[in-house]
Design a protein around this motif. Sequence first.
Motif, mmCIF file in Angstrom:
data_model
loop_
_atom_site.group_PDB
_atom_site.id
_atom_site.type_symbol
_atom_site.label_atom_id
_atom_site.label_comp_id
_atom_site.label_asym_id
_atom_site.label_seq_id
_atom_site.Cartn_x
_atom_site.Cartn_y
_atom_site.Cartn_z
ATOM 1 N N UNK A 260 -45.296 36.657 -11.009
ATOM 2 C CA UNK A 260 -43.887 36.281 -10.896
ATOM 3 C C UNK A 260 -43.454 35.368 -12.038
ATOM 4 N N UNK A 290 -52.096 24.660 -12.632
ATOM 5 C CA UNK A 290 -50.667 24.591 -12.963
ATOM 6 C C UNK A 290 -50.434 23.950 -14.320
ATOM 7 N N UNK A 294 -48.572 25.831 -17.293
ATOM 8 C CA UNK A 294 -47.309 25.341 -17.859
ATOM 9 C C UNK A 294 -47.472 25.093 -19.361
ATOM 10 N N UNK A 295 -48.625 24.565 -19.760
ATOM 11 C CA UNK A 295 -48.868 24.309 -21.185
ATOM 12 C C UNK A 295 -48.867 25.619 -21.974
ATOM 13 N N UNK A 297 -47.313 28.403 -21.122
ATOM 14 C CA UNK A 297 -45.921 28.846 -21.181
ATOM 15 C C UNK A 297 -45.202 28.161 -22.338
ATOM 16 N N UNK A 298 -45.424 26.872 -22.492
ATOM 17 C CA UNK A 298 -44.748 26.105 -23.541
ATOM 18 C C UNK A 298 -45.424 26.225 -24.904
ATOM 19 N N UNK A 374 -47.036 29.615 -16.116
ATOM 20 C CA UNK A 374 -46.131 29.112 -15.074
ATOM 21 C C UNK A 374 -44.800 28.817 -15.739
ATOM 22 N N UNK A 375 -43.757 29.490 -15.257
ATOM 23 C CA UNK A 375 -42.481 29.465 -15.974
ATOM 24 C C UNK A 375 -41.333 28.996 -15.080
ATOM 25 N N UNK A 376 -40.204 28.709 -15.707
ATOM 26 C CA UNK A 376 -39.000 28.396 -14.933
ATOM 27 C C UNK A 376 -38.708 29.524 -13.961
ATOM 28 N N UNK A 378 -40.676 31.564 -12.473
ATOM 29 C CA UNK A 378 -41.510 31.536 -11.264
ATOM 30 C C UNK A 378 -40.867 30.649 -10.208
ATOM 31 N N UNK A 379 -40.452 29.461 -10.648
ATOM 32 C CA UNK A 379 -39.850 28.518 -9.699
ATOM 33 C C UNK A 379 -38.555 29.104 -9.151
ATOM 34 N N UNK A 380 -37.773 29.677 -10.047
ATOM 35 C CA UNK A 380 -36.484 30.237 -9.623
ATOM 36 C C UNK A 380 -36.676 31.325 -8.570
#
Lengths: 387, 387
Positions: A260, A290, A294-295, A297-298, A374-376, A378-380
């Motif tokens: 996701x 996580x 996230x790292x 992803x960025x 892990x991306x925005x 995913x949270x959305x």
Amino acid sequence: MAQGFLCRRDTRWSEGRKKDLGWLYSKVPAAAAGVYTTNQFQAAPTKLTKQTVNLDHQLQAVVMNSANANSCTGPQGLVNAKTMQHLAAKKLGLTDQLVGVASTGIIGEPLPMDKITNGISQLSLTKSAAVTEAVLTTDKHPKSISVQFEFNNEPVIVTGFAKGSGMIHPKMATMLGFVTTDAKIDGVALQQLLNQQVDETFNQITVDGDTSTNDMVLVLANGMAQTSPVTADPAGYALFAAAFHQVLSFLAKSIAKDGEGATKLVEADVLHAYNHDEAQMVAKAIVGSNLVKAAIFGEDPNWGRLMGAIGQTKAHLDTNHVDVWLNDQPVVKDSQAYLIDPQVVASHLHENQVNVKVDLHNGKALGQAWGCDLTYQYVKINASYHN
Amino acid sequence: MAQGFLCRRDTRWSEGRKKDLGWLYSKVPAAAAGVYTTNQFQAAPTKLTKQTVNLDHQLQAVVMNSANANSCTGPQGLVNAKTMQHLAAKKLGLTDQLVGVASTGIIGEPLPMDKITNGISQLSLTKSAAVTEAVLTTDKHPKSISVQFEFNNEPVIVTGFAKGSGMIHPKMATMLGFVTTDAKIDGVALQQLLNQQVDETFNQITVDGDTSTNDMVLVLANGMAQTSPVTADPAGYALFAAAFHQVLSFLAKSIAKDGEGATKLVEADVLHAYNHDEAQMVAKAIVGSNLVKAAIFGEDPNWGRLMGAIGQTKAHLDTNHVDVWLNDQPVVKDSQAYLIDPQVVASHLHENQVNVKVDLHNGKALGQAWGCDLTYQYVKINASYHN
């Protein structure tokens, strides 16, 4: 393409949603094997299919729906799953025991039986397509594969397709995998092979560490290839096992890549671990963190996150002698920074596949795992699933 | 306020960053106890402080820095931590063995010793403030607490402050907790009490499941309260233990609430579990699930995520008899939907504290854990930490 298999996924049963009922059919009864979620709240269709397969390791069809998981639905949920099985069996002219059921979607809502009934009534074998042509998924990433080998001078095919997060029903984390083959193999041998290989493939992927109540991988082998049983011959079995592994491995990686909101596939390779379990554990810890996700992803060359993830495990570590590579660029040597411009490291993260290689210098075992960033998004997706 | 403690945090040592060197000082040597990260890559300052405390359970000061974790820095890292300890001891007129060191920040970069040296040289006890007045944190959420009780007709104070993610150094997940008290108690008893209580407090919080290489909780008890030792009297010990628990519990929850990017504190209460370990395990699984955390961020009444998290544990479950409440609103009864308008459920999530209560109907044990929601801001912070 494996002989004798048909499938389709285009019947509508829920308003405003397309392609939410699907089926898979073999022209003859097939040896069957399955692995099922370890979540204790196993969904009704998962329970029912497990029971059905375990009866005699035979299936001829599988009927599946999205948009509703039929999970945490109590005794009525099991009744509904059985009704779904029975309706499909009747429509296809089979006994109930030859039909598996798979559901994915929202947890805790009753399966809308009027729509399911209506959907199954439209099921037609003449409107079917071969598995590899009418792949169940409609996503941007391919999640189907077909592998062929020769045995007794005959072609044998293993085909797989999977529904991961973001596929049949976007926004769901449930993983469903289906493998069909025309190989001749009995159900017990098939189950054994699946159990072995799932540990190295599906059990080594993670999107978010959460295990769905509906996860399932089903294998159907209808034996229509004109060969002797693959188990009758070590060479034949090796060929089959290799093809099978290629299919499971491809599907597992495809699901991880299509997690996701994911933008990158992350692969972790662990070398020289104390033993295989620990190698697998460390690999999975890396793709499951996580902070690492996230790292990545960025595209942040923050390898300290990797060390954090490795050190959190209970694996035997020589904490002064761990080496790490990011897409073959050394970043850690002897548990310390391998001196290099962070921009160079970052440039290696600027790809849609990131490989993390870790050498533990502590044994001979290898391990592998796959995940995603892990991306925005995913949270959305997961902040607004229900509403 | 606990007598005889001073602290300050305002010396600059890194350019463009404020308040990145701090210290804590007791006028007399204090009994000391500590708990340290279980991450195998324990940072140099964490190792050194553990060694120092374990010598004789005494400390008189702690020096701490942010912006650099001095972790994964090899043998030189330990040399640097020892130099930092020695410089602070010299400045304060103490032996090295009475000084603890704590660092937090980026992993894998050498501690910039010129700046550390310069910072410590500016350390001045006359520029100090009492602990509760010069709290180390500058964040929006208070992370300091002071609890007083009477013993032998004298006031005894337990004061705590913590640095969690988003505090001394924003964007770091390291958790540092400091408790000071003027209670009279020997170091071994203090260590024992800390070990017991940390399992119910700090070990039951999670922001993202990742354990830093630098996590540490230190307790200093300087015995300046004019009482007999609290351990000499069961009533006195009970009072001290209660105050101590209140402080640890508050700090732990504050850290969870102030998790990176968090908008909500999530508390999980598990009732009637098979045993205490399982109750704690289930509570922690709930607050640790990315899917649960994202759903709570989105105020999404998707209780299936909770069932997924509970079912993933190995706890004994009667899978047909689990009840769940969200902020006292029943949402699951007997493992099925408690029929209610999702909008009503969502309205209960529209608060900055969400309580998830789970009744397992399977024993007598209770468990609790705390976490926070998973937000865009979490991903943003951790996608761009290094750059």
